[in-house]
Design an enzyme around this catalytic site. Structure first.
Site, mmCIF file in Angstrom:
data_model
loop_
_atom_site.group_PDB
_atom_site.id
_atom_site.type_symbol
_atom_site.label_atom_id
_atom_site.label_comp_id
_atom_site.label_asym_id
_atom_site.label_seq_id
_atom_site.Cartn_x
_atom_site.Cartn_y
_atom_site.Cartn_z
ATOM 1 N N ARG A 29 2.680 9.941 16.675
ATOM 2 C CA ARG A 29 2.554 11.398 16.817
ATOM 3 C C ARG A 29 2.961 11.832 18.219
ATOM 4 O O ARG A 29 3.661 12.831 18.405
ATOM 5 C CB ARG A 29 1.107 11.842 16.547
ATOM 6 C CG ARG A 29 0.761 11.890 15.073
ATOM 7 C CD ARG A 29 -0.735 12.028 14.889
ATOM 8 N NE ARG A 29 -1.092 12.206 13.498
ATOM 9 C CZ ARG A 29 -1.050 11.250 12.574
ATOM 10 N NH1 ARG A 29 -0.646 10.036 12.905
ATOM 11 N NH2 ARG A 29 -1.405 11.497 11.317
ATOM 12 N N GLY A 93 5.649 4.510 7.073
ATOM 13 C CA GLY A 93 5.381 5.820 6.483
ATOM 14 C C GLY A 93 5.528 6.931 7.510
ATOM 15 O O GLY A 93 6.044 8.005 7.218
ATOM 16 N N SER A 193 -6.930 10.453 3.226
ATOM 17 C CA SER A 193 -6.767 10.198 4.669
ATOM 18 C C SER A 193 -6.831 11.473 5.511
ATOM 19 O O SER A 193 -6.060 11.644 6.464
ATOM 20 C CB SER A 193 -5.418 9.478 4.924
ATOM 21 O OG SER A 193 -5.252 8.371 4.080
ATOM 22 N N GLU A 308 -6.672 2.905 4.762
ATOM 23 C CA GLU A 308 -5.996 1.789 5.439
ATOM 24 C C GLU A 308 -6.982 0.670 5.823
ATOM 25 O O GLU A 308 -6.555 -0.412 6.186
ATOM 26 C CB GLU A 308 -5.155 2.261 6.636
ATOM 27 C CG GLU A 308 -5.939 2.814 7.784
ATOM 28 C CD GLU A 308 -5.070 3.285 8.969
ATOM 29 O OE1 GLU A 308 -3.837 3.370 8.859
ATOM 30 O OE2 GLU A 308 -5.663 3.558 10.017
ATOM 31 N N HIS A 335 1.283 2.577 -0.806
ATOM 32 C CA HIS A 335 1.339 2.126 0.584
ATOM 33 C C HIS A 335 2.430 1.054 0.748
ATOM 34 O O HIS A 335 3.367 1.020 -0.044
ATOM 35 C CB HIS A 335 -0.041 1.619 1.020
ATOM 36 C CG HIS A 335 -0.935 2.731 1.539
ATOM 37 N ND1 HIS A 335 -2.169 2.505 2.085
ATOM 38 C CD2 HIS A 335 -0.751 4.073 1.607
ATOM 39 C CE1 HIS A 335 -2.718 3.657 2.470
ATOM 40 N NE2 HIS A 335 -1.873 4.621 2.177
ATOM 41 N N LYS A 405 4.447 -5.272 12.110
ATOM 42 C CA LYS A 405 4.605 -3.836 11.812
ATOM 43 C C LYS A 405 3.733 -3.007 12.763
ATOM 44 O O LYS A 405 4.158 -1.966 13.236
ATOM 45 C CB LYS A 405 4.222 -3.570 10.347
ATOM 46 C CG LYS A 405 4.423 -2.123 9.894
ATOM 47 C CD LYS A 405 4.144 -1.985 8.395
ATOM 48 C CE LYS A 405 4.522 -0.615 7.853
ATOM 49 N NZ LYS A 405 3.634 0.473 8.208
#
Ligand SMILES: O=C(O)C1=C[C@@H](OP(=O)(O)O)[C@@H](O)[C@H](O)C1
Ligand SMILES: C=C(OP(=O)(O)O)C(=O)O
EC number: 2.5.1.19
Length: 424
Positions: A29, A93, A193, A308, A335, A405
């Site tokens: 973000r 994602g 979420s 998650e 996911h 990841k």
């Protein structure tokens, strides 16, 4: 042949202090906001892993400078956004949902693709929304193209975000730069979420953007500048959970330094979950310390807000003393892999008894045995295999490197955690 990683078995209680790298969700973000901001930004202690390097790569492809600063920080200098460019989303994602709105603000053709499984992850709602907001976008899933004209009119749009909160976050993050801003309304089953959307809203506000979220399922972002950022990225609390689970599974004690006293990270929910499983959980100035019980208690949990965490919780539930039920997580089928199917298959492969329900899993404890634990290119499946391996001799995790990841060196961190404790 795919490489197998022999998961170390703990010979006794795990005792360690484990510093955890920065939050994926905050880092990605912050990168997006910094790219759209009115001046250069500094991100201290960002996560440097595949997902965040892909985000940095996507922004660089659009002309933004993302450079190494002192002490592992990232310095981000915005520039006019322009194509032609190719964006590799990997399996992230956040990249596939947050970058298309930025690409719509650029000029030129921007093509998006990613890993084979990324082509199956839900995305259509974001691309439809961009079209409705005046952008020129081909396609409904990866691969697709955005034909940027340098501006997006914006306005009101209704989407079904029941498959992923990231559909909403992606639109909100760029919306202050749309001519009319945006009003995003959700219509459909409940959005999963939600804490992740709250994180988006709180980071936008911290950057001076006006966001109105007082009405349920409606988010309004006013057009205006995004202030340059100067942020310290918190440790990734979701990535901390396998290490805390090591304490829970072995009756040991693990401390994660720098656990924030207040946070928008969904992973903070692990404190309550581990306490329900019988662990002792203490937050002090040192960080968060978890001490595992002699026996883990079964749980009945709605993980809709914190999906998650499911692979970590499912691994612990398979080691608990009774029947556990995990609910509210149908969206995990979209996911990194279908996580409900993957957890069922892999736990069953080790001798577990697991059923899928419409929206979750039922896990019955059984004596488990060793075997191959497949990862499905899913970092959290791989770390779930590592947790089980502590208690079950002979677990071999396929493709442990997939943890890259979101964690740069998971096998190294796991070995370091076990160094002081006896491991075999
Ligand atoms: O916005 C984010 O940073 C995330 C939102 C959530 O996605 P979903 O809403 O698709 O579950 C979460 O599971 C993912 O790991 C990160
Ligand atoms: C769902 C996850 O990731 P992504 O950001 O790729 O959706 C996750 O990290 O558990």
């Amino acid at each position: 042949m795919t490489q197998l990683w022999p998961a170390p078995t703990a010979a006794g209680a795990v005792r360690a202090t484990v510093p955890v790298p920065g939050s994926k969700s905050i880092t990605n973000r912050a990168l997006v906001l910094a790219a759209l901001a009115d001046g250069p930004s500094t991100l201290r202690a960002p996560l440097r892993s595949r997902d965040t390097e892909l985000m940095a790569g996507a922004l660089r492809a659009l002309g933004v400078a993302v450079e190494d600063g002192p002490d592992g920080s990232w310095q981000v200098t915005p520039a006019p956004l322009r194509g032609p460019a190719e964006v590799d989303c990997g399996l992230a994602g956040t990249v596939m949902r947050f970058v298309p709105p930025i690409a719509a603000l650029a000029t030129g053709r921007i093509t998006f693709d990613g890993d084979p499984h990324a082509r199956k992850r839900p995305l259509g709602a974001v691309l439809d929304a961009l079209r409705a907001l005046g952008a020129d976008v081909d396609g409904d899933a990866l691969p697709f193209q955005v034909h940027g004209t340098g501006k997006v009119p914006g306005g009101a749009v209704t989407i079904d975000a029941s498959a992923s909160s990231q559909f909403v976050s992606g639109l909100l993050l760029s919306a202050a730069r749309f001519e009319q801003g945006v009003v995003v309304r959700h219509s459909g089953e409940a959005v999963p979420s939600l804490p992740h959307i709250e994180m988006t809203v709180s980071m936008l506000r911290a950057a001076g953007v006006e966001v109105d979220d007082h009405e349920p399922d409606t988010w309004r972002v006013a057009p205006g500048p995004i202030r340059a950022l100067d942020v310290d990225v918190e440790p990734d609390l979701s990535n901390a959970t396998p290490f805390l689970a090591a304490a829970a599974a072995t009756g040991g004690t693990v401390t994660i330094p720098g656990w924030p006293s207040s946070t928008t990270q969904a992973g903070d929910a692990i404190r309550d979950i581990l306490a329900q499983m019988g662990a002792q959980v203490r937050r002090t100035d040192e960080g968060l310390t978890v001490t595992g019980p002699a026996e883990l208690r079964a749980v009945d949990l709605d993980l809709h807000d914190v999906g998650e965490l499911t692979p970590t919780v499912a691994a612990l539930a398979a080691l608990a003393t009774g029947r556990s039920q995990l609910r509210g997580i149908a969206h995990l089928r979209g996911h990194e892999t279908d996580r409900l199917a993957a957890l069922q298959a892999e736990l069953t492969g080790l001798g577990g008894a697991v059923e899928q329900t419409e929206d979750g899993l039922v896990i019955e404890p059984r004596p488990l045995h060793g075997g191959t634990w497949h990862s499905y290119a899913d970092h959290r499946m791989a770390t779930a295999g590592a947790i089980l391996g502590l208690a079950v001799p002979g677990v071999q995790v396929e493709d442990i490197a997939t943890t890259g990841k979101t964690i740069p060196d998971f096998p190294g961190m796991w070995a370091e955690m076990l160094r002081g404790s006896e491991a075999v």
